[in-house]
Design a protein around this motif. Sequence first.
Motif, mmCIF file in Angstrom:
data_model
loop_
_atom_site.group_PDB
_atom_site.id
_atom_site.type_symbol
_atom_site.label_atom_id
_atom_site.label_comp_id
_atom_site.label_asym_id
_atom_site.label_seq_id
_atom_site.Cartn_x
_atom_site.Cartn_y
_atom_site.Cartn_z
ATOM 1 N N SER A 202 5.098 0.292 -8.564
ATOM 2 C CA SER A 202 4.071 1.320 -8.760
ATOM 3 C C SER A 202 3.387 1.183 -10.119
ATOM 4 O O SER A 202 4.022 0.877 -11.124
ATOM 5 N N THR A 203 2.070 1.432 -10.122
ATOM 6 C CA THR A 203 1.269 1.389 -11.349
ATOM 7 C C THR A 203 0.913 2.800 -11.769
ATOM 8 O O THR A 203 0.141 3.486 -11.091
ATOM 9 N N HIS A 204 1.450 3.238 -12.899
ATOM 10 C CA HIS A 204 1.235 4.612 -13.370
ATOM 11 C C HIS A 204 -0.218 4.892 -13.718
ATOM 12 O O HIS A 204 -0.734 5.989 -13.485
ATOM 13 N N SER A 205 -0.921 3.897 -14.270
ATOM 14 C CA SER A 205 -2.259 4.135 -14.814
ATOM 15 C C SER A 205 -3.313 4.419 -13.742
ATOM 16 O O SER A 205 -4.384 4.933 -14.050
ATOM 17 N N ILE A 206 -3.059 4.096 -12.488
ATOM 18 C CA ILE A 206 -4.077 4.291 -11.454
ATOM 19 C C ILE A 206 -4.336 5.772 -11.222
ATOM 20 O O ILE A 206 -5.488 6.231 -11.215
ATOM 21 N N PHE A 207 -3.274 6.548 -11.025
ATOM 22 C CA PHE A 207 -3.434 7.980 -10.780
ATOM 23 C C PHE A 207 -2.828 8.838 -11.886
ATOM 24 O O PHE A 207 -2.883 10.067 -11.814
ATOM 25 N N GLY A 208 -2.258 8.192 -12.907
ATOM 26 C CA GLY A 208 -1.742 8.936 -14.048
ATOM 27 C C GLY A 208 -0.439 9.664 -13.787
ATOM 28 O O GLY A 208 -0.088 10.612 -14.495
ATOM 29 N N ARG A 209 0.299 9.245 -12.771
ATOM 30 C CA ARG A 209 1.603 9.873 -12.503
ATOM 31 C C ARG A 209 2.495 8.856 -11.808
ATOM 32 O O ARG A 209 2.010 7.909 -11.164
ATOM 33 N N HIS A 210 3.803 9.045 -11.913
ATOM 34 C CA HIS A 210 4.751 8.138 -11.288
ATOM 35 C C HIS A 210 4.556 8.119 -9.774
ATOM 36 O O HIS A 210 4.487 9.183 -9.133
ATOM 37 N N ALA A 211 4.481 6.922 -9.233
ATOM 38 C CA ALA A 211 4.353 6.699 -7.791
ATOM 39 C C ALA A 211 3.089 7.301 -7.196
ATOM 40 O O ALA A 211 2.972 7.407 -5.978
ATOM 41 N N GLY A 212 2.116 7.639 -8.048
ATOM 42 C CA GLY A 212 0.883 8.231 -7.539
ATOM 43 C C GLY A 212 0.124 7.311 -6.612
ATOM 44 O O GLY A 212 -0.500 7.766 -5.638
ATOM 45 N N ASP A 213 0.174 6.000 -6.891
ATOM 46 C CA ASP A 213 -0.530 5.046 -6.036
ATOM 47 C C ASP A 213 0.096 4.965 -4.648
ATOM 48 O O ASP A 213 -0.599 4.991 -3.627
ATOM 49 N N TRP A 214 1.433 4.920 -4.610
ATOM 50 C CA TRP A 214 2.101 4.849 -3.309
ATOM 51 C C TRP A 214 2.025 6.182 -2.565
ATOM 52 O O TRP A 214 1.947 6.208 -1.324
ATOM 53 N N GLU A 215 2.044 7.286 -3.284
ATOM 54 C CA GLU A 215 1.840 8.586 -2.629
ATOM 55 C C GLU A 215 0.498 8.620 -1.914
ATOM 56 O O GLU A 215 0.388 9.093 -0.774
ATOM 57 N N ALA A 216 -0.544 8.121 -2.597
ATOM 58 C CA ALA A 216 -1.879 8.100 -1.993
ATOM 59 C C ALA A 216 -1.924 7.132 -0.820
ATOM 60 O O ALA A 216 -2.579 7.405 0.198
ATOM 61 N N TRP A 217 -1.241 5.991 -0.944
ATOM 62 C CA TRP A 217 -1.248 5.002 0.130
ATOM 63 C C TRP A 217 -0.572 5.567 1.380
ATOM 64 O O TRP A 217 -1.100 5.452 2.494
ATOM 65 N N TYR A 218 0.589 6.192 1.211
ATOM 66 C CA TYR A 218 1.264 6.810 2.361
ATOM 67 C C TYR A 218 0.459 8.008 2.879
ATOM 68 O O TYR A 218 0.350 8.225 4.088
ATOM 69 N N GLY A 219 -0.128 8.763 1.972
ATOM 70 C CA GLY A 219 -0.911 9.918 2.378
ATOM 71 C C GLY A 219 -2.112 9.558 3.226
ATOM 72 O O GLY A 219 -2.576 10.365 4.041
ATOM 73 N N ALA A 220 -2.631 8.341 3.051
ATOM 74 C CA ALA A 220 -3.804 7.908 3.825
ATOM 75 C C ALA A 220 -3.497 7.826 5.316
ATOM 76 O O ALA A 220 -4.418 7.866 6.143
ATOM 77 N N VAL A 221 -2.217 7.695 5.685
ATOM 78 C CA VAL A 221 -1.832 7.685 7.097
ATOM 79 C C VAL A 221 -0.991 8.918 7.434
ATOM 80 O O VAL A 221 -0.228 8.928 8.409
ATOM 81 N N GLY A 222 -1.134 9.961 6.601
ATOM 82 C CA GLY A 222 -0.489 11.238 6.894
ATOM 83 C C GLY A 222 1.006 11.252 6.699
ATOM 84 O O GLY A 222 1.714 12.049 7.334
ATOM 85 N N GLN A 223 1.518 10.407 5.818
ATOM 86 C CA GLN A 223 2.953 10.354 5.566
ATOM 87 C C GLN A 223 3.261 10.613 4.093
ATOM 88 O O GLN A 223 2.370 10.562 3.241
#
Length: 318
Positions: A202-223
Amino acid sequence: MKLPPLNALPVFEAVARLNSFSRAGEELNVSQSAVSHQIKGLEHYLGEKLFERNGRYLALTEEGKIYLEGITSALLQIERVSGQVLGREESQLRLSVFSSFAVRWLVPRLPDLQRNHPGLELVVEMTSESPVLSDRVADCFITLNSQLKAFSYDVLYHESLFPVCSRQFWQTLSRDLNLNDDPSAGDSAVSADQLAAYPLLSTHSIFGRHAGDWEAWYGAVGQSIPSSARVQHFSHMLLALEAARFHQGISLTNDYMLSNRSDAGDFVRVPCHAFETGDTFYFAYKSSRRAEPGIRTLRRWLISEAIRSGLREEVSPG
């Protein structure tokens, strides 16, 4: 035309830039008292204090900051126009750009710019976040900010993130999941749940929070990220991508990070969904400077390269 004392303007700019009367005097080859006299005269003309002085401490006032912004731009413009009249063909531009964009996309292409436009000297200033749009920072920018009305903006890239891993890691993943070892094959799709069984970088700088990038990636398919997922955190996309290169897991990256690089073949784009981050990368420059040869040259080259590398699907710039 009512102008301020013109001799004082370069003195003011030097003091503000160097944050010192004495260093400004040394640069301009005048005494410290002469510098002080020029600043006092300028403050008297403006009716405003430009500096706050507290012992050895020197700082611009709010009025001084506003004045510096305009004066710096005006002095640079005078310098450029004078150079054109004097017949100088060379042009130096300071470009402020995100470090990841600079390292992975811009720098590998600079030999082409230098070969085709030898009169343009580009000074690259890297930044970890969207730069402040100001002549004091740079002459032009690659930025996410398109709000300032004094600037013109050209779209270079609408960001999309997708998972990648090393070729060695893909061999392991495809063997574990009984997939075709060709990731482009139609039967090689990996589900979001399956991906969570492997380390997620995970890259913190993308969304400014831990695992924010993967949260958004999973969220894109409703998970949501499965609670069993192992997430390893990095401050920057460059670091996460290097970890992926060395078989440490799966990283989210974007097109410019893998665009026409000699090492792009080290990575496999995992056959999963991608998602739009909502960020758009722009080439930005002062609208008042749009006719300058250097900016026009760099603008046309950047847009052409963005099109050629697949970041931007538009006609070439005029």
